[in-house]
Design an enzyme around this catalytic site. Structure first.
Site, PDB file in Angstrom:
ATOM      1  N   ALA A  13      41.968   9.926  -1.506  1.00 30.53           N
ATOM      2  CA  ALA A  13      42.817   8.732  -1.411  1.00 30.53           C
ATOM      3  C   ALA A  13      42.508   7.674  -2.458  1.00 30.53           C
ATOM      4  O   ALA A  13      43.362   6.847  -2.773  1.00 30.53           O
ATOM      5  CB  ALA A  13      42.674   8.120  -0.024  1.00 30.53           C
ATOM      6  N   ASP A  16      43.318   8.844  -8.800  1.00 31.79           N
ATOM      7  CA  ASP A  16      44.485   8.459  -9.588  1.00 31.79           C
ATOM      8  C   ASP A  16      45.810   8.981  -9.064  1.00 31.79           C
ATOM      9  O   ASP A  16      46.783   8.256  -8.957  1.00 31.79           O
ATOM     10  CB  ASP A  16      44.294   9.027 -10.997  1.00 31.79           C
ATOM     11  CG  ASP A  16      44.131   7.908 -11.991  1.00 31.79           C
ATOM     12  OD1 ASP A  16      43.663   6.828 -11.574  1.00 31.79           O
ATOM     13  OD2 ASP A  16      44.488   8.134 -13.158  1.00 31.79           O
ATOM     14  N   LEU A  17      45.817  10.272  -8.743  1.00 28.88           N
ATOM     15  CA  LEU A  17      47.062  10.896  -8.289  1.00 28.88           C
ATOM     16  C   LEU A  17      47.574  10.214  -7.015  1.00 28.88           C
ATOM     17  O   LEU A  17      48.749   9.887  -6.884  1.00 28.88           O
ATOM     18  CB  LEU A  17      46.832  12.388  -8.029  1.00 28.88           C
ATOM     19  CG  LEU A  17      48.037  13.141  -7.472  1.00 28.88           C
ATOM     20  CD1 LEU A  17      49.129  13.293  -8.527  1.00 28.88           C
ATOM     21  CD2 LEU A  17      47.644  14.508  -6.934  1.00 28.88           C
ATOM     22  N   LYS A  19      46.931   7.195  -5.889  1.00 32.67           N
ATOM     23  CA  LYS A  19      47.385   5.816  -6.127  1.00 32.67           C
ATOM     24  C   LYS A  19      48.709   5.770  -6.870  1.00 32.67           C
ATOM     25  O   LYS A  19      49.602   5.007  -6.550  1.00 32.67           O
ATOM     26  CB  LYS A  19      46.346   5.078  -6.996  1.00 32.67           C
ATOM     27  CG  LYS A  19      45.187   4.537  -6.203  1.00 32.67           C
ATOM     28  CD  LYS A  19      44.321   3.624  -7.041  1.00 32.67           C
ATOM     29  CE  LYS A  19      43.814   4.275  -8.306  1.00 32.67           C
ATOM     30  NZ  LYS A  19      42.583   3.758  -8.853  1.00 32.67           N
ATOM     31  N   HIS A 188      55.696  19.336  -9.653  1.00 34.71           N
ATOM     32  CA  HIS A 188      56.616  18.196  -9.490  1.00 34.71           C
ATOM     33  C   HIS A 188      57.894  18.337 -10.331  1.00 34.71           C
ATOM     34  O   HIS A 188      58.869  17.667 -10.084  1.00 34.71           O
ATOM     35  CB  HIS A 188      55.907  16.856  -9.714  1.00 34.71           C
ATOM     36  CG  HIS A 188      55.682  16.476 -11.139  1.00 34.71           C
ATOM     37  ND1 HIS A 188      54.707  17.032 -11.911  1.00 34.71           N
ATOM     38  CD2 HIS A 188      56.319  15.583 -11.933  1.00 34.71           C
ATOM     39  CE1 HIS A 188      54.746  16.498 -13.120  1.00 34.71           C
ATOM     40  NE2 HIS A 188      55.722  15.614 -13.171  1.00 34.71           N
ATOM     41  N   LEU A 190      59.856  20.681 -10.076  1.00 29.24           N
ATOM     42  CA  LEU A 190      60.868  21.202  -9.149  1.00 29.24           C
ATOM     43  C   LEU A 190      61.503  20.096  -8.314  1.00 29.24           C
ATOM     44  O   LEU A 190      62.483  20.331  -7.606  1.00 29.24           O
ATOM     45  CB  LEU A 190      60.251  22.263  -8.240  1.00 29.24           C
ATOM     46  CG  LEU A 190      59.824  23.547  -8.950  1.00 29.24           C
ATOM     47  CD1 LEU A 190      59.167  24.501  -7.975  1.00 29.24           C
ATOM     48  CD2 LEU A 190      61.034  24.220  -9.604  1.00 29.24           C
ATOM     49  N   HIS A 250      55.158  23.908 -15.222  1.00 32.73           N
ATOM     50  CA  HIS A 250      56.418  23.154 -15.250  1.00 32.73           C
ATOM     51  C   HIS A 250      57.531  23.890 -16.020  1.00 32.73           C
ATOM     52  O   HIS A 250      58.635  24.077 -15.519  1.00 32.73           O
ATOM     53  CB  HIS A 250      56.223  21.778 -15.886  1.00 32.73           C
ATOM     54  CG  HIS A 250      55.188  20.936 -15.200  1.00 32.73           C
ATOM     55  ND1 HIS A 250      54.926  21.020 -13.873  1.00 32.73           N
ATOM     56  CD2 HIS A 250      54.347  19.969 -15.672  1.00 32.73           C
ATOM     57  CE1 HIS A 250      53.969  20.152 -13.546  1.00 32.73           C
ATOM     58  NE2 HIS A 250      53.597  19.505 -14.627  1.00 32.73           N
ATOM     59  N   LYS A 342      60.345  13.332 -24.102  1.00 35.21           N
ATOM     60  CA  LYS A 342      61.606  13.959 -23.697  1.00 35.21           C
ATOM     61  C   LYS A 342      61.339  15.306 -23.026  1.00 35.21           C
ATOM     62  O   LYS A 342      60.398  15.998 -23.381  1.00 35.21           O
ATOM     63  CB  LYS A 342      62.443  14.206 -24.956  1.00 35.21           C
ATOM     64  CG  LYS A 342      63.900  14.468 -24.683  1.00 35.21           C
ATOM     65  CD  LYS A 342      64.612  14.885 -25.933  1.00 35.21           C
ATOM     66  CE  LYS A 342      65.287  13.727 -26.642  1.00 35.21           C
ATOM     67  NZ  LYS A 342      66.157  14.171 -27.721  1.00 35.21           N
ATOM     68  N   LEU A 399      78.001  14.078 -19.920  1.00 34.67           N
ATOM     69  CA  LEU A 399      77.814  13.552 -18.564  1.00 34.67           C
ATOM     70  C   LEU A 399      76.437  12.896 -18.510  1.00 34.67           C
ATOM     71  O   LEU A 399      75.428  13.551 -18.262  1.00 34.67           O
ATOM     72  CB  LEU A 399      77.915  14.685 -17.540  1.00 34.67           C
ATOM     73  CG  LEU A 399      77.601  14.354 -16.090  1.00 34.67           C
ATOM     74  CD1 LEU A 399      78.501  13.249 -15.565  1.00 34.67           C
ATOM     75  CD2 LEU A 399      77.757  15.580 -15.211  1.00 34.67           C
TER      76      LEU A 399
HETATM   77  C1  BG6 Z   1      51.500  16.557 -15.356  1.00 31.70           C
HETATM   78  C2  BG6 Z   1      50.555  16.830 -16.486  1.00 31.70           C
HETATM   79  O1  BG6 Z   1      51.577  17.674 -14.525  1.00 31.70           O
HETATM   80  O2  BG6 Z   1      52.766  16.251 -15.872  1.00 31.70           O
HETATM   81  C3  BG6 Z   1      50.500  15.651 -17.443  1.00 31.70           C
HETATM   82  O3  BG6 Z   1      49.257  17.089 -15.978  1.00 31.70           O
HETATM   83  C4  BG6 Z   1      51.881  15.231 -17.871  1.00 31.70           C
HETATM   84  O4  BG6 Z   1      49.713  15.954 -18.591  1.00 31.70           O
HETATM   85  C5  BG6 Z   1      52.811  15.099 -16.679  1.00 31.70           C
HETATM   86  O5  BG6 Z   1      51.768  13.999 -18.541  1.00 31.70           O
HETATM   87  C6  BG6 Z   1      54.247  14.884 -17.125  1.00 31.70           C
HETATM   88  O6  BG6 Z   1      55.043  14.601 -16.014  1.00 31.70           O
HETATM   89  P1  BG6 Z   1      56.428  13.846 -16.227  1.00 31.70           P
HETATM   90  O7  BG6 Z   1      57.040  13.850 -14.867  1.00 31.70           O
HETATM   91  O8  BG6 Z   1      56.104  12.489 -16.734  1.00 31.70           O
HETATM   92  O9  BG6 Z   1      57.193  14.631 -17.228  1.00 31.70           O
END
Ligand code: BG6
Length: 484
Positions: A13, A16-17, A19, A188, A190, A250, A342, A399
């Site tokens: 808790a 970083d993640l 918070k 994330h 997804l 990702h 981007k 769009l």
């Molecule tokens: C994280 C990575 O999973 O995704 C980071 O560990 C990266 O290095 C981040 O900065 C990027 O996420 P987003 O949502 O900003 O594209």
């Protein structure tokens, strides 16, 4: 949402993640009425010995920006923070977890209604090295109360291992303690709006159905760029590198949604079955279809070893060996400290045969989906230049969400995904066999990098990355289009 007591326990808790992402996402769900105060209890758990108020103070600044805080914001923040309690304890000792269980149970008893249940969501905002011990402690001391029914779920974040073997080991350890249906592996990406739109776009639009294949598509690019380096995360990053940090998870998840066949239904298992098939159809990566880079100055970070071989940039070509995609390169590109921030998907179509307008050199049709910033999708196409002359020009059917959906707030990825975990929907989470297949693709290359057999090329921070990456794109048939 079901009735009954819901306890959300954020482990790690004070990190970083938690918070920056977990608590703000919970706050947004709370504000929108998804987490009702009479039913939800939020607990922070970590090793640091602090009070409830100290934890609340640490989180406070991340919930709403000080500049734009309205009186309503201030009230919401205060009420939300009151829902949070803190328990301190170690990640491998029973004492802390027994205490945590007592705190959770006390709230379940005092607030539960007759038809209530005991629902417990454990969010592991922790390094994976402690996942096995934390999962063991939860399994032994903190499961939902069987007399009330309900469920226990755990949410884990990447990196799930460092290669195929370590990931499988981690999966086995967790798999002995929890059913797959209880494990939510977050990626994330997804949860991003336009990633979630991919299935709709592909399978609800007649336009795309006949075109989405090797007969019409020349290449697909999935690109992630950041315009900042590893700032403050050098220690973590150097152990993993850009392939493990971005591409293997990702970008590969995005690739699955772009390339998969139509699922039988929208049931999470049907969708994930199709994603796995794509991953299992990816051919081994060829040595000459990879470019690695490391930005100048990366090793100046005191937490990064001076002779680090870790790539901060990579372009990798993946080839899918199936009827739809044979011969179509999927170009996955990711880099830190580049010229812009981007993330986009760029589908480039083949040239029109028999080009009577002589417009070929203006570029090809492209369909671009911009995930961020400023969500958009646009089609680059050739039209007649307006006017008396019969000439052609590249233009766009555009769009852009900012214009089209003015005033609509696009939810944060974490917000959506946490809501899914509460609802029990695993569609946007990575299944164990997906994870395995994803590691199978990249493990040989990663081992070669780890052994120093392949070296990253230097590039200037703020540039497009090593020039060799552009050359590779050209080699596999990508043609830069003009305009947009
Ligand atoms: C994280 C990575 O999973 O995704 C980071 O560990 C990266 O290095 C981040 O900065 C990027 O996420 P987003 O949502 O900003 O594209």
């Amino acid at each position: 949402l079901e009735n009954g007591s819901l306890s959300i326990i954020v482990l790690g808790a004070s990190g970083d993640l938690a918070k920056k992402k977990t608590f703000p996402a919970l706050f947004n769900l709370y504000r929108q009425g998804f987490l009702l105060p009479e039913e939800v209890h939020i607990f922070g758990y970590a090793r640091t010995k602090i009070s409830d108020d100290e934890l609340r103070n640490r989180i406070h600044g991340y919930l709403v920006s000080d500049k734009g805080a309205s009186p309503k914001d201030v009230e919401d923040v205060t009420n939300f923070l009151q829902l949070i309690k803190y328990v301190s304890g170690s990640y491998d000792g029973e004492e802390g977890f027994r205490l945590l269980d007592k705190e959770i149970s006390d709230n379940e008893i005092s607030k539960n209604s007759a038809e209530g249940s005991s629902r417990r969501l454990f969010y592991l905002a922790l390094p994976p090295s402690v996942y096995p011990s934390v999962c063991r402690m939860i399994r032994h001391y903190c499961m939902n109360r069987s007399d009330l029914g309900g469920w226990t779920r755990i949410v884990v974040e990447k990196p799930f291992g460092k290669d195929l073997d370590s990931a499988e080991q981690l999966s086995n350890q967790i798999g002995e303690l929890f059913e797959e249906s209880q494990i939510y592996r977050i990626d994330h990406y997804l949860g991003k709006e336009l990633v979630q739109n991919l299935l709709v776009l592909r399978f609800a639009n007649r336009f795309f159905l006949p075109l989405w294949n090797r007969d019409n598509i020349e290449n697909v690019q999935i690109v992630f760029r950041e315009d900042f380096g590893t700032e403050g995360r050098g220690g973590y990053f150097d152990e993993y590198g850009i392939i493990r940090d971005i591409i293997q998870n990702h970008l590969l998840q995005v690739l699955c949604l772009v390339a998969m066949e139509k699922p039988i239904s929208l049931k999470p298992e049907h969708i994930r079955d199709e994603k796995v098939k794509v991953l299992q159809s990816v051919m081994p990566i060829k040595d000459d279809e990879v470019v690695l880079g490391q930005y100048d100055g990366y090793t100046d970070d005191p937490t990064v070893p001076d002779h680090s071989n870790t790539p901060t940039f990579s372009t990798v070509i993946l080839r899918i060996h199936n009827e739809r995609w044979e011969g179509v390169p999927f170009i996955l590109k990711a880099g830190k400290a580049l010229n812009s921030r981007k993330a986009e998907i760029r589908v480039q179509f083949k040239d029109v045969p028999g080009d009577i307008f002589k417009c070929k050199k203006q570029g090809r049709n492209e369909f671009v989906i911009r995930l961020q910033p400023s969500e958009a999708m646009y089609m680059k196409l050739t039209v007649k230049q307006p006017g008396l002359e019969m000439s052609t020009v590249q233009s766009e059917l555009d769009l852009s969400y900012g214009q089209r959906y003015q005033g609509v707030t696009i939810p944060e990825a974490y917000e959506r995904l946490i809501l899914d975990t509460i609802r029990g929907d695993q569609q946007h989470f990575v299944r164990r066999d997906e994870l395995k297949a994803a590691w199978e693709i990249f493990t040989p290359l990663l081992h070669r990098i780890d052994n120093g057999e392949v070296k990253p090329l230097p590039y200037q921070p703020g540039s497009r990355g090593p020039a060799e990456a552009d050359a590779l794109l050209e080699k596999v048939g990508y043609v830069q289009t003009h305009g947009y």
